[in-house]
Design a protein around this motif. Structure first.
Motif, short mmCIF file in Angstrom:
data_model
loop_
_atom_site.label_atom_id
_atom_site.label_comp_id
_atom_site.label_asym_id
_atom_site.label_seq_id
_atom_site.Cartn_x
_atom_site.Cartn_y
_atom_site.Cartn_z
N ARG A 32 0.81 -1.23 0.00
CA ARG A 32 0.00 0.00 0.00
C ARG A 32 0.84 1.27 0.00
NH1 ARG A 32 -5.41 -1.31 3.61
NH2 ARG A 32 -6.06 -3.06 2.29
N ALA A 33 2.02 1.24 0.58
CA ALA A 33 2.84 2.45 0.64
C ALA A 33 3.23 2.96 -0.75
CB ALA A 33 4.09 2.21 1.47
N ALA A 34 3.33 2.05 -1.72
CA ALA A 34 3.66 2.44 -3.10
C ALA A 34 2.49 3.12 -3.79
CB ALA A 34 4.13 1.23 -3.90
N GLY A 35 1.30 2.89 -3.29
CA GLY A 35 0.12 3.58 -3.79
C GLY A 35 -0.49 2.99 -5.04
N VAL A 36 -1.36 3.80 -5.62
CA VAL A 36 -2.10 3.39 -6.80
C VAL A 36 -2.03 4.48 -7.86
CG1 VAL A 36 -3.70 1.88 -5.57
CG2 VAL A 36 -4.28 4.28 -5.86
N VAL A 37 -2.25 4.07 -9.10
CA VAL A 37 -2.32 4.98 -10.24
C VAL A 37 -3.57 4.61 -11.01
CG1 VAL A 37 -1.21 5.80 -12.35
CG2 VAL A 37 0.19 5.12 -10.40
N ALA A 38 -4.34 5.62 -11.37
CA ALA A 38 -5.54 5.39 -12.17
C ALA A 38 -5.61 6.45 -13.26
CB ALA A 38 -6.79 5.46 -11.29
N MET B 246 -3.34 5.38 1.51
CA MET B 246 -2.47 5.10 0.37
C MET B 246 -2.33 6.35 -0.50
SD MET B 246 -4.34 1.56 -0.78
CE MET B 246 -3.25 1.27 -2.15
N PRO B 247 -1.15 6.57 -1.09
CA PRO B 247 -1.05 7.66 -2.07
C PRO B 247 -1.74 7.26 -3.37
CG PRO B 247 1.08 6.56 -1.79
CD PRO B 247 0.13 5.92 -0.82
N ALA B 248 -2.30 8.26 -4.05
CA ALA B 248 -2.96 8.02 -5.33
C ALA B 248 -2.55 9.09 -6.32
CB ALA B 248 -4.48 8.03 -5.15
N LEU B 249 -2.15 8.66 -7.50
CA LEU B 249 -1.89 9.57 -8.60
C LEU B 249 -2.92 9.25 -9.68
CD1 LEU B 249 1.23 10.97 -10.08
CD2 LEU B 249 -0.31 9.79 -11.65
N ILE B 250 -3.63 10.29 -10.12
CA ILE B 250 -4.67 10.10 -11.11
C ILE B 250 -4.27 10.84 -12.39
CG2 ILE B 250 -7.12 10.25 -11.62
CD1 ILE B 250 -6.50 8.66 -9.02
N VAL B 251 -4.22 10.12 -13.49
CA VAL B 251 -3.92 10.69 -14.80
C VAL B 251 -5.24 11.16 -15.39
CG1 VAL B 251 -2.92 10.24 -17.07
CG2 VAL B 251 -1.98 9.09 -15.04
N MET B 252 -5.34 12.49 -15.58
CA MET B 252 -6.59 13.08 -16.07
C MET B 252 -6.30 13.94 -17.29
SD MET B 252 -8.37 14.24 -12.45
CE MET B 252 -10.06 14.25 -13.08
N PRO B 253 -7.23 13.99 -18.25
CA PRO B 253 -7.01 14.84 -19.42
C PRO B 253 -7.02 16.31 -19.02
CG PRO B 253 -9.23 13.94 -19.44
CD PRO B 253 -8.50 13.28 -18.30
N SER B 254 -6.27 17.10 -19.73
CA SER B 254 -6.18 18.53 -19.41
C SER B 254 -7.51 19.24 -19.54
CB SER B 254 -5.12 19.21 -20.29
OG SER B 254 -5.43 19.01 -21.65
N ASP B 255 -8.46 18.64 -20.26
CA ASP B 255 -9.79 19.24 -20.40
C ASP B 255 -10.82 18.60 -19.48
OD1 ASP B 255 -9.96 16.80 -21.70
OD2 ASP B 255 -10.89 17.61 -23.52
N GLY C 27 -5.51 13.16 -3.66
CA GLY C 27 -4.93 12.57 -4.86
C GLY C 27 -4.08 13.59 -5.60
N ILE C 28 -3.03 13.12 -6.21
CA ILE C 28 -2.18 13.94 -7.06
C ILE C 28 -2.68 13.79 -8.49
CG2 ILE C 28 0.17 14.34 -7.91
CD1 ILE C 28 -0.25 14.90 -4.89
N VAL C 29 -2.90 14.89 -9.16
CA VAL C 29 -3.40 14.87 -10.54
C VAL C 29 -2.24 15.10 -11.48
CG1 VAL C 29 -4.90 16.01 -12.21
CG2 VAL C 29 -5.70 15.64 -9.86
N ARG C 30 -2.12 14.23 -12.48
CA ARG C 30 -1.14 14.38 -13.56
C ARG C 30 -1.96 14.60 -14.82
NH1 ARG C 30 0.97 13.83 -18.49
NH2 ARG C 30 3.09 13.02 -18.62
N LEU C 31 -2.00 15.85 -15.30
CA LEU C 31 -2.75 16.17 -16.50
C LEU C 31 -2.01 15.71 -17.75
CD1 LEU C 31 -3.97 19.77 -15.58
CD2 LEU C 31 -5.27 17.63 -15.43
N TYR C 32 -2.74 15.34 -18.77
CA TYR C 32 -2.13 14.95 -20.04
C TYR C 32 -2.96 15.50 -21.19
CZ TYR C 32 -5.70 11.42 -21.01
OH TYR C 32 -6.89 10.79 -21.27
N ASP C 33 -2.35 15.56 -22.35
CA ASP C 33 -3.01 16.02 -23.57
C ASP C 33 -3.53 14.79 -24.31
OD1 ASP C 33 -3.68 16.84 -26.15
OD2 ASP C 33 -1.97 18.20 -26.33
N ARG C 34 -4.82 14.65 -24.37
CA ARG C 34 -5.40 13.44 -24.97
C ARG C 34 -5.14 13.35 -26.48
NH1 ARG C 34 -11.01 12.49 -23.37
NH2 ARG C 34 -11.14 14.14 -21.85
N GLU C 35 -4.70 14.45 -27.10
CA GLU C 35 -4.39 14.44 -28.53
C GLU C 35 -2.99 13.87 -28.81
OE1 GLU C 35 -6.50 15.37 -31.01
OE2 GLU C 35 -8.03 15.72 -29.47
N THR C 36 -2.07 14.04 -27.85
CA THR C 36 -0.68 13.67 -28.12
C THR C 36 -0.10 12.64 -27.13
OG1 THR C 36 0.17 15.50 -26.77
CG2 THR C 36 -0.20 15.94 -29.12
#
Length: 180
Positions: free
Chosen positions: A72-78, A97-106, A120-129
């Motif tokens: 659990r200490a390593a967390g989850v990514v969704a 648990m730590p959680a990092l969520i990959v979410m589209p910038s829009d 949760g930590i949000v990691r935004l991404y560009d769904r086009e690229t």
């Protein structure tokens, strides 16, 4: 998904124990005008009143609660643009648990804020690229974290199934037989 990874009824029963006390029992609603339009009685499970605004907390809690304590200490990514993201962030917070969520910038700002409000930590991404799956896999590999998919996972599905289990019990208690 193949049938060998689909949950069975016992998996849903076990999930109900895991989500108890986290997911709230949501009401079943009716509306005369809808019944008239449908030509029958409609019963609507109001999961929009769930703790995170959707049924997704059910699957997330069931899946995350089965991660061994030592991992659990390593967390989850969704990856998600909203409801699954919030469900995973809430379940992770409740389980420490730590959680990092990959979410589209829009993604809707209210969904991003919901994830962040639960730590949760949000990691935004560009769904086009960019590929959300690739980003999640890379982060998980770097951290030793568990990737938590939004739907194609036996434990996620079993957790979501607890809404149906709850609905069936509510209708039985109301003495209302269902025909569809």
């Amino acid at each position: 998904m193949t049938s060998d990874v689909l949950p069975d009824f016992n998996d849903v029963l076990s999930a109900a124990e895991r989500v108890r006390g986290v997911a709230r029992e949501t009401p079943v609603l009716t509306h005369d005008a809808l019944d008239e339009m449908a030509g029958g009685s409609l019963f609507i499970k109001a999961e929009c009143l769930q703790v995170t605004g959707s049924f997704k907390i059910r699957g997330a809690m069931n899946r995350l609660s089965q991660i061994p304590a030592g991992q659990r200490a390593a967390g989850v990514v969704a990856f998600s643009s909203g409801n699954h993201a919030q469900g995973v962030a809430r379940a992770a917070r409740l389980l420490g648990m730590p959680a990092l969520i990959v979410m589209p910038s829009d993604a809707p700002q209210i969904k991003v804020a919901g994830v962040e409000a639960d730590g949760g930590i949000v990691r935004l991404y560009d769904r086009e690229t960019e590929s959300r799956e690739e980003i999640a896999a890379q982060v998980a590999a770097e951290r030793g974290a568990v990737v938590v998919p939004s739907f194609d996972d036996k434990d996620i599905i079993a957790g979501q199934g607890t809404a149906g289990l709850e609905f069936a019990r509510q209708m039985e208690q109301a003495g209302t037989p269902l025909d569809h």
